[in-house]
Design an enzyme around this catalytic site. Structure first.
Site, short mmCIF file in Angstrom:
data_model
loop_
_atom_site.label_atom_id
_atom_site.label_comp_id
_atom_site.label_asym_id
_atom_site.label_seq_id
_atom_site.Cartn_x
_atom_site.Cartn_y
_atom_site.Cartn_z
N LYS A 1 -2.51 -13.62 -12.42
CA LYS A 1 -3.15 -12.91 -11.30
C LYS A 1 -2.18 -11.91 -10.68
CE LYS A 1 -3.42 -14.78 -7.00
NZ LYS A 1 -3.00 -13.83 -5.94
N ASN A 2 -0.94 -12.36 -10.45
CA ASN A 2 0.00 -11.50 -9.71
C ASN A 2 0.54 -10.34 -10.52
OD1 ASN A 2 -0.42 -13.01 -7.47
ND2 ASN A 2 1.61 -13.98 -7.42
N ARG B 1 -4.52 -9.18 0.64
CA ARG B 1 -3.33 -8.45 1.08
C ARG B 1 -2.80 -7.49 0.02
NH1 ARG B 1 -0.54 -9.79 5.27
NH2 ARG B 1 1.23 -8.85 4.22
N CYS C 1 -1.83 -13.77 7.88
CA CYS C 1 -2.55 -14.55 6.88
C CYS C 1 -2.16 -16.01 7.02
CB CYS C 1 -2.33 -14.02 5.48
SG CYS C 1 -0.91 -14.66 4.65
N ARG D 1 3.22 -11.77 7.57
CA ARG D 1 3.69 -11.16 6.33
C ARG D 1 3.78 -9.66 6.55
NH1 ARG D 1 0.50 -13.84 1.35
NH2 ARG D 1 1.99 -12.67 0.13
N PRO D 2 4.94 -9.20 7.02
CA PRO D 2 5.08 -7.80 7.36
C PRO D 2 5.07 -6.89 6.13
CG PRO D 2 7.18 -8.94 7.59
CD PRO D 2 6.16 -9.98 7.24
N VAL D 3 4.83 -5.58 6.36
CA VAL D 3 4.88 -4.60 5.27
C VAL D 3 5.93 -3.52 5.57
CG1 VAL D 3 2.53 -4.94 4.38
CG2 VAL D 3 2.90 -3.38 6.29
N ASP D 4 6.86 -3.84 6.50
CA ASP D 4 7.86 -2.84 6.89
C ASP D 4 8.69 -2.34 5.71
OD1 ASP D 4 8.74 -5.56 6.94
OD2 ASP D 4 10.62 -4.94 7.88
N LEU D 5 8.97 -3.22 4.76
CA LEU D 5 9.84 -2.81 3.65
C LEU D 5 9.08 -1.95 2.64
CD1 LEU D 5 11.83 -6.15 3.20
CD2 LEU D 5 12.50 -4.08 4.45
N ASP E 1 5.26 -20.19 -4.72
CA ASP E 1 3.86 -20.43 -5.10
C ASP E 1 3.67 -21.77 -5.83
OD1 ASP E 1 3.10 -18.08 -3.94
OD2 ASP E 1 2.79 -16.98 -5.80
N ILE F 1 10.98 -18.71 1.63
CA ILE F 1 10.35 -17.39 1.45
C ILE F 1 9.37 -17.09 2.58
CG2 ILE F 1 9.06 -15.87 -0.13
CD1 ILE F 1 11.71 -16.77 -1.32
N ARG G 1 -10.04 -17.83 -6.06
CA ARG G 1 -9.27 -16.59 -5.95
C ARG G 1 -8.19 -16.54 -7.02
NH1 ARG G 1 -6.14 -16.12 -1.09
NH2 ARG G 1 -5.29 -14.54 -2.43
C1 UD1 Z 1 4.07 -11.86 -3.82
C2 UD1 Z 1 3.01 -12.71 -4.50
C3 UD1 Z 1 2.91 -14.06 -3.80
C4 UD1 Z 1 4.27 -14.73 -3.76
C5 UD1 Z 1 5.32 -13.79 -3.15
C6 UD1 Z 1 6.73 -14.35 -3.22
C7 UD1 Z 1 1.38 -11.19 -5.41
C8 UD1 Z 1 -0.01 -10.62 -5.36
N1 UD1 Z 1 1.73 -12.04 -4.44
O1 UD1 Z 1 3.64 -11.63 -2.48
O2 UD1 Z 1 1.99 -14.87 -4.54
O3 UD1 Z 1 4.20 -15.89 -2.97
O4 UD1 Z 1 5.31 -12.53 -3.86
O5 UD1 Z 1 7.09 -14.63 -4.52
O6 UD1 Z 1 2.15 -10.87 -6.31
N2 UD1 Z 1 8.73 -9.21 3.59
C9 UD1 Z 1 9.14 -8.48 4.70
N3 UD1 Z 1 8.75 -7.18 4.80
C10 UD1 Z 1 7.97 -6.58 3.87
C11 UD1 Z 1 7.55 -7.33 2.73
C12 UD1 Z 1 7.95 -8.64 2.62
O7 UD1 Z 1 9.85 -8.98 5.55
O8 UD1 Z 1 7.64 -5.40 4.03
C13 UD1 Z 1 9.16 -10.61 3.46
C14 UD1 Z 1 7.98 -11.59 3.47
O9 UD1 Z 1 7.53 -11.90 4.77
C15 UD1 Z 1 8.56 -12.77 2.75
C16 UD1 Z 1 9.51 -12.12 1.72
O10 UD1 Z 1 9.74 -10.80 2.19
O11 UD1 Z 1 9.34 -13.53 3.64
C17 UD1 Z 1 8.95 -12.06 0.32
O12 UD1 Z 1 7.67 -11.48 0.34
P1 UD1 Z 1 7.10 -10.61 -0.88
O13 UD1 Z 1 7.95 -10.89 -2.09
O14 UD1 Z 1 6.95 -9.20 -0.46
O15 UD1 Z 1 5.67 -11.24 -1.11
P2 UD1 Z 1 4.34 -10.51 -1.60
O16 UD1 Z 1 4.70 -9.35 -2.47
O17 UD1 Z 1 3.45 -10.28 -0.43
#
Ligand code: UD1
Length: 429
Positions: free
Chosen positions: A22-23, A102, A126, A131-135, A316, A338, A408
């Site tokens: 899926k991922n 997401r 969620c 789960r921020p998207v700042d990065l 996961d 994580i 899902r």
């Molecule tokens: C992806 C996977 C999810 C898995 C996760 C970690 C998919 C569709 N989803 O989610 O199943 O659990 O990787 O292996 O592939 N973070 C920030 N800022 C950001 C982005 C992330 O602080 O802008 C933090 C998150 O809160 C978290 C960490 O980084 O603590 C890792 O998150 P991330 O690897 O980005 O997870 P996803 O890509 O959302």
């Protein structure tokens, strides 16, 4: 709403075919936005998230064609999607769609890279915490996009296209790395991504992008170099096997006992989880067509595990391991590094008789001799499946409610476990 009913106590024996990941499928489908030619994806799992992403991409003008049945097809084979983003008609991804999944936020990067603009709703919170998207935003800013937040939407502009740059992630992020790769693939110049995620799904997406004409090297390591190209073409790519589905069924076998071949699974995609299962007392062996997992007679040993980015133990698989440890002969500790708050399954496992205490990011699991069936429900995908694992070894009947979470991410779960002897059925309505 559908429910899954399980009567515990049966061993699992037989073969479980492992679906495409899926991922990897989700970002691969999103990568189709980078080209006006057709991207063909094979081994795509039949999942609710895939169907939802089809709808989301459709809103941008993408056509997804799924060929009909062919002689000799099995319902357990993956599907093939022909995805064509010949003309992107809308660069907005609305809240109603992004809030349902997401990962659809990731359309942001290919839209800006190809169209010079994107307006994508912020996804919101969620069930597994903030789960921020700042990065992800930082990654595109480093590629020259101008970004503003307006009315809950991220608006990105790069009228003259993205420019190669340096992206150094302060934290390993899968979504951030996908974003950086897709943006950099069509940027003008070279991009270096430091502290990139090394998850196998990143490598799979990079392989596909390279087939489409991208110039990416180093995917699978923490330093990825992308030489931008002016355009990408169509390609055909087969999705890699789902390591989380593999690990989940491996833990189900360790929990219920028995002997199962996880067909098509690749051990190198989840070595740390397989090592933990071996410590726990399961027999794990690579074969020429998958991974065989067995546990016959021996009890379950307690383990100490901390989740970490790949190649560490996957977050996961954390809930599933906790279910397994709830019947171990002793006390285990599982630390989640994580996601904060990814322990929603603890209270539901307790309803089945598990003894788990939480202290910050660490769960202490005191193994019990018996679990007892009960009605339970869960708030996210991996948590739901941990309840299924516990139910396989619980006395009596368990009903798992809110099955849409399972749908899902797990293709035909009740079918796959049922064929191996589990007493499991879906109750519709
Ligand atoms: C992806 C996977 C999810 C898995 C996760 C970690 C998919 C569709 N989803 O989610 O199943 O659990 O990787 O292996 O592939 N973070 C920030 N800022 C950001 C982005 C992330 O602080 O802008 C933090 C998150 O809160 C978290 C960490 O980084 O603590 C890792 O998150 P991330 O690897 O980005 O997870 P996803 O890509 O959302």
């Amino acid at each position: 709403m559908d429910r899954i009913r399980i009567v515990g106590g049966r061993k699992l024996n037989g073969t479980i075919p492992i679906s495409g990941a899926k991922n990897a499928t989700l970002p691969l489908m999103i990568a189709s936005l980078l080209t006006d030619e057709t991207l063909v994806l094979d081994n795509v799992p039949r999942l609710a998230d895939v169907a939802l992403l089809q709808r989301i991409l459709g809103n941008h003008g993408v056509d997804v064609m799924v060929p009909g049945k062919r002689p000799g097809d099995s319902p357990l084979d993956g599907q093939t999607l022909h995805i064509s983003a010949k003309r992107i008609v809308d660069t907005t991804a609305p809240y109603e769609l992004v809030s349902k999944m997401r990962a659809s936020f990731w359309v942001f990067a290919p839209l800006v890279a190809r169209m010079g603009e994107a307006r994508v709703s912020l996804p919101g919170g969620c069930a597994i915490g903030t789960r921020p998207v700042d990065l992800l935003i930082m990654a595109l800013e480093n590629l020259g996009a101008e970004i503003e937040i307006e009315g809950g939407y991220v608006v990105a502009r790069a009228k003259k296209g993205l420019k190669g740059g340096e992206i150094r992630f302060p934290k390993v992020t899968v979504g951030g790395t996908h974003t950086a790769l897709m943006g950099a693939a069509l940027a003008n110049g070279t991009t270096v991504i430091e502290n990139a995620a090394r998850e196998p799904e990143i490598g799979d997406v990079a392989d596909c992008l390279n087939k489409m004409g991208a110039k990416i090297s180093g995917a699978g390591t923490s330093r990825i170099v992308v030489e931008g190209v002016a355009r990408l073409n169509g390609a055909r790519h087969s999705v890699l096997p789902d390591r989380i589905e593999t690990g989940t069924y491996a833990m189900a076998v360790a929990m219920a006992g028995g002997d199962v071949l996880l067909e098509g699974a690749r051990p190198e995609l989840l070595q740390s989880a397989l090592d933990v299962l071996t410590q726990a007392g399961a027999t794990v062996a690579a074969t020429n067509n998958g991974i065989r997992v067995a546990r016959n007679g021996a009890g379950i040993n307690p383990v100490e595990v901390t989740t970490a980015p790949f190649p560490g133990f996957a977050t996961d698989l954390q809930a599933q391991l906790m279910a397994l440890m709830s019947k171990a002969k002793g006390t285990s500790h599982i630390t989640e590094t994580i996601f904060e708050n990814r322990f929603m399954h603890v209270q539901e496992l307790a309803r089945l008789g598990a003894r788990i205490t939480l202290n910050g990011e660490t769960a202490t699991i005191h193994g019990v001799d018996r679990l007892r069936g009960a009605p339970v429900m869960a708030t996210d995908l991996r948590a739901s499946v941990s309840l299924v694992i516990a139910a396989l070894a619980a006395d009596g009947e368990t009903t798992v409610n809110r099955v849409y979470h399972l749908d899902r991410g797990f293709e035909r779960l009740e079918d796959k476990l049922g064929r191996c002897g589990a007493a499991i059925e879906r109750v519709t309505g």
